[in-house]
Design a protein around this motif. Sequence first.
Motif, PDB file in Angstrom:
ATOM      1  N   ILE A  34      75.879  32.785  27.778  1.00 31.57           N
ATOM      2  CA  ILE A  34      74.860  32.051  28.537  1.00 31.57           C
ATOM      3  C   ILE A  34      74.489  32.935  29.718  1.00 31.57           C
ATOM      4  CG2 ILE A  34      74.271  29.991  29.869  1.00 31.57           C
ATOM      5  CD1 ILE A  34      76.403  28.458  28.333  1.00 31.57           C
ATOM      6  N   PHE A  35      73.237  33.391  29.724  1.00 30.02           N
ATOM      7  CA  PHE A  35      72.749  34.230  30.805  1.00 30.02           C
ATOM      8  C   PHE A  35      71.772  33.439  31.658  1.00 30.02           C
ATOM      9  CE2 PHE A  35      73.375  37.518  27.369  1.00 30.02           C
ATOM     10  CZ  PHE A  35      74.523  38.086  27.928  1.00 30.02           C
ATOM     11  N   GLU A  36      72.092  33.294  32.925  1.00 32.11           N
ATOM     12  CA  GLU A  36      71.184  32.662  33.885  1.00 32.11           C
ATOM     13  C   GLU A  36      70.591  33.761  34.744  1.00 32.11           C
ATOM     14  OE1 GLU A  36      71.768  29.989  37.844  1.00 32.11           O
ATOM     15  OE2 GLU A  36      72.631  29.140  35.992  1.00 32.11           O
ATOM     16  N   ILE A  37      69.272  33.910  34.685  1.00 39.59           N
ATOM     17  CA  ILE A  37      68.592  35.014  35.357  1.00 39.59           C
ATOM     18  C   ILE A  37      67.541  34.457  36.313  1.00 39.59           C
ATOM     19  CG2 ILE A  37      67.251  37.124  35.065  1.00 39.59           C
ATOM     20  CD1 ILE A  37      69.982  37.351  33.817  1.00 39.59           C
ATOM     21  N   GLN A  38      67.602  34.885  37.559  1.00 38.35           N
ATOM     22  CA  GLN A  38      66.609  34.489  38.554  1.00 38.35           C
ATOM     23  C   GLN A  38      65.715  35.687  38.866  1.00 38.35           C
ATOM     24  OE1 GLN A  38      67.940  32.244  41.958  1.00 38.35           O
ATOM     25  NE2 GLN A  38      69.721  31.410  40.841  1.00 38.35           N
ATOM     26  N   LEU A  39      64.397  35.486  38.688  1.00 42.59           N
ATOM     27  CA  LEU A  39      63.400  36.521  38.914  1.00 42.59           C
ATOM     28  C   LEU A  39      62.485  36.110  40.054  1.00 42.59           C
ATOM     29  CD1 LEU A  39      62.349  37.027  35.176  1.00 42.59           C
ATOM     30  CD2 LEU A  39      64.090  38.312  36.421  1.00 42.59           C
ATOM     31  N   ASN A  40      61.896  37.104  40.708  1.00 47.44           N
ATOM     32  CA  ASN A  40      60.960  36.779  41.789  1.00 47.44           C
ATOM     33  C   ASN A  40      59.897  37.859  41.894  1.00 47.44           C
ATOM     34  OD1 ASN A  40      61.698  38.772  44.133  1.00 47.44           O
ATOM     35  ND2 ASN A  40      63.650  38.080  43.253  1.00 47.44           N
ATOM     36  N   ASP A  41      58.889  37.624  42.709  1.00 44.06           N
ATOM     37  CA  ASP A  41      57.780  38.560  42.862  1.00 44.06           C
ATOM     38  C   ASP A  41      57.863  39.401  44.129  1.00 44.06           C
ATOM     39  OD1 ASP A  41      56.421  38.074  40.515  1.00 44.06           O
ATOM     40  OD2 ASP A  41      55.219  36.446  41.341  1.00 44.06           O
ATOM     41  N   THR A  42      58.862  39.175  44.954  1.00 47.34           N
ATOM     42  CA  THR A  42      58.959  39.912  46.218  1.00 47.34           C
ATOM     43  C   THR A  42      59.873  41.123  46.126  1.00 47.34           C
ATOM     44  OG1 THR A  42      60.746  38.450  46.966  1.00 47.34           O
ATOM     45  CG2 THR A  42      58.487  37.840  47.569  1.00 47.34           C
ATOM     46  N   THR A  43      60.731  41.155  45.113  1.00 46.18           N
ATOM     47  CA  THR A  43      61.662  42.260  44.937  1.00 46.18           C
ATOM     48  C   THR A  43      62.006  42.396  43.462  1.00 46.18           C
ATOM     49  OG1 THR A  43      63.898  43.054  45.445  1.00 46.18           O
ATOM     50  CG2 THR A  43      63.571  40.684  45.420  1.00 46.18           C
ATOM     51  N   ASP A  44      62.494  43.572  43.050  1.00 46.73           N
ATOM     52  CA  ASP A  44      62.939  43.780  41.674  1.00 46.73           C
ATOM     53  C   ASP A  44      64.396  43.359  41.483  1.00 46.73           C
ATOM     54  OD1 ASP A  44      60.468  44.773  41.079  1.00 46.73           O
ATOM     55  OD2 ASP A  44      61.060  46.879  41.032  1.00 46.73           O
ATOM     56  N   ARG A  45      65.008  42.882  42.535  1.00 47.20           N
ATOM     57  CA  ARG A  45      66.400  42.448  42.413  1.00 47.20           C
ATOM     58  C   ARG A  45      66.488  41.151  41.613  1.00 47.20           C
ATOM     59  NH1 ARG A  45      70.283  40.542  47.351  1.00 47.20           N
ATOM     60  NH2 ARG A  45      69.132  38.606  46.959  1.00 47.20           N
ATOM     61  N   ILE A  46      67.404  41.112  40.667  1.00 45.48           N
ATOM     62  CA  ILE A  46      67.665  39.882  39.925  1.00 45.48           C
ATOM     63  C   ILE A  46      69.010  39.314  40.351  1.00 45.48           C
ATOM     64  CG2 ILE A  46      66.348  40.751  37.952  1.00 45.48           C
ATOM     65  CD1 ILE A  46      69.032  41.125  36.467  1.00 45.48           C
ATOM     66  N   LEU A 167      68.727  31.232  30.391  1.00 49.37           N
ATOM     67  CA  LEU A 167      68.248  30.264  31.376  1.00 49.37           C
ATOM     68  C   LEU A 167      67.511  31.063  32.436  1.00 49.37           C
ATOM     69  CD1 LEU A 167      71.576  28.240  31.831  1.00 49.37           C
ATOM     70  CD2 LEU A 167      69.853  27.965  30.057  1.00 49.37           C
ATOM     71  N   VAL A 168      66.190  30.977  32.448  1.00 46.01           N
ATOM     72  CA  VAL A 168      65.384  31.843  33.307  1.00 46.01           C
ATOM     73  C   VAL A 168      64.696  31.013  34.383  1.00 46.01           C
ATOM     74  CG1 VAL A 168      63.505  33.520  33.379  1.00 46.01           C
ATOM     75  CG2 VAL A 168      65.026  33.444  31.390  1.00 46.01           C
ATOM     76  N   PHE A 169      64.889  31.424  35.635  1.00 47.88           N
ATOM     77  CA  PHE A 169      64.191  30.844  36.783  1.00 47.88           C
ATOM     78  C   PHE A 169      63.192  31.886  37.266  1.00 47.88           C
ATOM     79  CE2 PHE A 169      68.284  28.840  36.489  1.00 47.88           C
ATOM     80  CZ  PHE A 169      68.062  27.509  36.831  1.00 47.88           C
ATOM     81  N   ALA A 170      61.897  31.558  37.193  1.00 49.92           N
ATOM     82  CA  ALA A 170      60.854  32.530  37.519  1.00 49.92           C
ATOM     83  C   ALA A 170      59.696  31.829  38.204  1.00 49.92           C
ATOM     84  CB  ALA A 170      60.368  33.220  36.244  1.00 49.92           C
ATOM     85  N   LEU A 182      62.800  27.185  21.897  1.00 50.47           N
ATOM     86  CA  LEU A 182      62.635  26.693  23.256  1.00 50.47           C
ATOM     87  C   LEU A 182      63.327  25.342  23.388  1.00 50.47           C
ATOM     88  CD1 LEU A 182      61.280  27.076  26.039  1.00 50.47           C
ATOM     89  CD2 LEU A 182      59.278  25.893  25.110  1.00 50.47           C
ATOM     90  N   GLU A 183      64.308  25.295  24.292  1.00 53.19           N
ATOM     91  CA  GLU A 183      65.054  24.059  24.524  1.00 53.19           C
ATOM     92  C   GLU A 183      64.481  23.245  25.668  1.00 53.19           C
ATOM     93  OE1 GLU A 183      68.361  22.973  22.955  1.00 53.19           O
ATOM     94  OE2 GLU A 183      67.168  24.092  21.482  1.00 53.19           O
ATOM     95  N   ILE A 192      58.631  27.320  41.357  1.00 50.79           N
ATOM     96  CA  ILE A 192      59.624  27.872  40.423  1.00 50.79           C
ATOM     97  C   ILE A 192      59.619  27.068  39.126  1.00 50.79           C
ATOM     98  CG2 ILE A 192      62.062  28.408  40.029  1.00 50.79           C
ATOM     99  CD1 ILE A 192      60.712  30.151  42.124  1.00 50.79           C
ATOM    100  N   LYS A 193      59.701  27.789  38.012  1.00 53.28           N
ATOM    101  CA  LYS A 193      59.788  27.156  36.701  1.00 53.28           C
ATOM    102  C   LYS A 193      61.081  27.590  36.004  1.00 53.28           C
ATOM    103  CE  LYS A 193      56.850  28.424  33.492  1.00 53.28           C
ATOM    104  NZ  LYS A 193      55.562  28.560  32.757  1.00 53.28           N
ATOM    105  N   PHE A 194      61.708  26.627  35.337  1.00 50.11           N
ATOM    106  CA  PHE A 194      62.937  26.881  34.590  1.00 50.11           C
ATOM    107  C   PHE A 194      62.625  26.856  33.092  1.00 50.11           C
ATOM    108  CE2 PHE A 194      66.333  24.745  32.132  1.00 50.11           C
ATOM    109  CZ  PHE A 194      67.311  25.725  32.201  1.00 50.11           C
ATOM    110  N   THR A 195      63.112  27.876  32.378  1.00 52.27           N
ATOM    111  CA  THR A 195      62.905  27.955  30.928  1.00 52.27           C
ATOM    112  C   THR A 195      64.230  28.267  30.246  1.00 52.27           C
ATOM    113  OG1 THR A 195      60.704  28.882  31.357  1.00 52.27           O
ATOM    114  CG2 THR A 195      61.527  28.968  29.089  1.00 52.27           C
ATOM    115  N   ASN A 196      64.546  27.515  29.200  1.00 49.91           N
ATOM    116  CA  ASN A 196      65.790  27.725  28.445  1.00 49.91           C
ATOM    117  C   ASN A 196      65.450  27.983  26.978  1.00 49.91           C
ATOM    118  OD1 ASN A 196      68.546  25.523  27.410  1.00 49.91           O
ATOM    119  ND2 ASN A 196      68.361  27.725  27.271  1.00 49.91           N
ATOM    120  N   TRP A 197      65.815  29.190  26.493  1.00 46.33           N
ATOM    121  CA  TRP A 197      65.721  29.538  25.080  1.00 46.33           C
ATOM    122  C   TRP A 197      67.127  29.650  24.506  1.00 46.33           C
ATOM    123  CZ3 TRP A 197      61.311  30.118  22.114  1.00 46.33           C
ATOM    124  CH2 TRP A 197      60.087  30.163  22.802  1.00 46.33           C
ATOM    125  N   LYS A 198      67.332  29.126  23.317  1.00 46.76           N
ATOM    126  CA  LYS A 198      68.644  29.135  22.669  1.00 46.76           C
ATOM    127  C   LYS A 198      68.554  29.796  21.301  1.00 46.76           C
ATOM    128  CE  LYS A 198      71.434  25.548  22.844  1.00 46.76           C
ATOM    129  NZ  LYS A 198      72.719  26.140  23.317  1.00 46.76           N
TER     130      LYS A 198
END
Length: 533
Positions: A34-46, A167-170, A182-183, A192-198
């Motif tokens: 289970i990978f939870e990844i938070q992305l943003n537009d202000t930095t390339d840091r995840i 689990l992607v927060f973007a 798509l779950e 922020i939008k949350f998307t879960n693919w399984k």
Amino acid sequence: MKINLALFLFLFVHFAAAQNHQKRFESIDVQHYIFEIQLNDTTDRIEGKANILVKFLKSSENLQLDLIGLNDSTSAGMKVKNVVFDGKPVNFIHKNDKLKINFDREIGSGETVNVGIIYLGIPADGLIISENKFGDRTFFGDNWPNRARYWLPTVDHPSDKATLDFLVFAPEHYKVVSNGQLENELDLGNGIKFTNWKEKKPISTKLMVIGVAPFIEADLGRYKNAEVSCWVFPQNAKEGISDFAYGLRPLSYFSQTIGAYSYEKLAHVQSKTKYGGMENASCIFYAERAISGKQKIESLIAHETAHQWFGNSVTEQNWHHLWLSEGFATYLTHRYEKFYYGDEVFKSGLIDDRKQVIEYAHKKMAPVIDTTVTDYLQLLNANSYQKASWFLHMLRNKIGDKVFAQTLQEYYLNFRDSTVLTDDFKDITEKNSKQDLDEFFHQWLWQPGLPVLKWQWKQKSNGEIRIKITQVQKKVLFHFPLEIKLLPQNEEKSQVKTLEVSDRKTSISIVPKRKIKDIQLDPDVKLLFELNE
């Protein structure tokens, strides 16, 4: 023999790494990520969280994962903040791009445990954070061959397959596509939008990806239980939907000729992959500039779709057996084109492939299964693709269409959602054909080069034809059937003779029914060889 010290150390390090992975392969089996990844537009840091379910095949007090560490000079790489086991933090060492987790007890053989990892950083590779050709910010996983470790803590090797959740927060203006189905997709507020693919089928880390961009999604139809769609950039949505209109056809063809499709859906995605196409399981990424609106990528779509069977579901157990992926996809694409566009297109594709094999052999004399390669990107060559495809073509001619089709189907059925080596395919082929294929597999896959033929013929006054074939390649000899077509002078019916070649020089005498004006070698494009004229 001389070897410079730097090269020796390089080879030794890679040999040691291979040995270490073999020990790991025999000791653990990851069941689910289970990978939870938070992305943003202000930095390339995840910011990432990973929960990893691992079954231990041998007792151990530690677990080793692959994860590229922080590079102080570039500020790229991942920094592990915390590791949790049994509900409490445990000690870990993140060094030399390996994450070693030390448990506070011995994990018994057969025991399955869950490990949580909290980490963050700027991916130096693997997750490509950049702009697409229209200047829009995008995020695309591009893991092949072992680049998942740049952004995901994993056993980053094709031999270890697992199911997974992303689990992607973007930011809400993006759409997220990934493996599986798509779950959940939920607006969390604050932009922020949350998307879960399984993904419910086990896949290798090379195939575990996310694509995050301002996509336009279009439905292309359904084949049985699998929905087929395309995901394209809005500025060329019309062109992308037009190009991907063929997306359903290869799925149907390969399902009927090989076996049931293994995954929940099939998405064709315009992306920033460094390759022309990347066959991520159920979520194929195509180079963004492949989209033209001129419907010129059908063969590419067929190739990447064929990978869903061979490469994805049936996966090579190590990179040196890449031909089990790329050779199969290349040849099955030719078979697809033969089915839809006829024999001349099929033969033309084989002839083009033969030219590429010859050109590559002139540059580098190496076998298809080249265990000396340590930079796995070098395996993306004409041996792994075109020569391996030719091997399958010659194998089909050797064992017959019916047995070849039966073998592909049985091979897929037996190793679906699993991993294989070349001998696994060979065993099934020998069983079905009732032939000893040791020499055939050895000379075309394990032996470098191909036959280089010089030939001459003449017709005597009594009508007898004398043909002389010479293998002029150095060192090794090949054993193969060579078809010879006799062309009469007056447009009469031609004759085809088969000559078994195994020696340096082979001669044959033929008394044809009528006078011959010319002779053709390999008229039906059945042999991989170079003609030395």
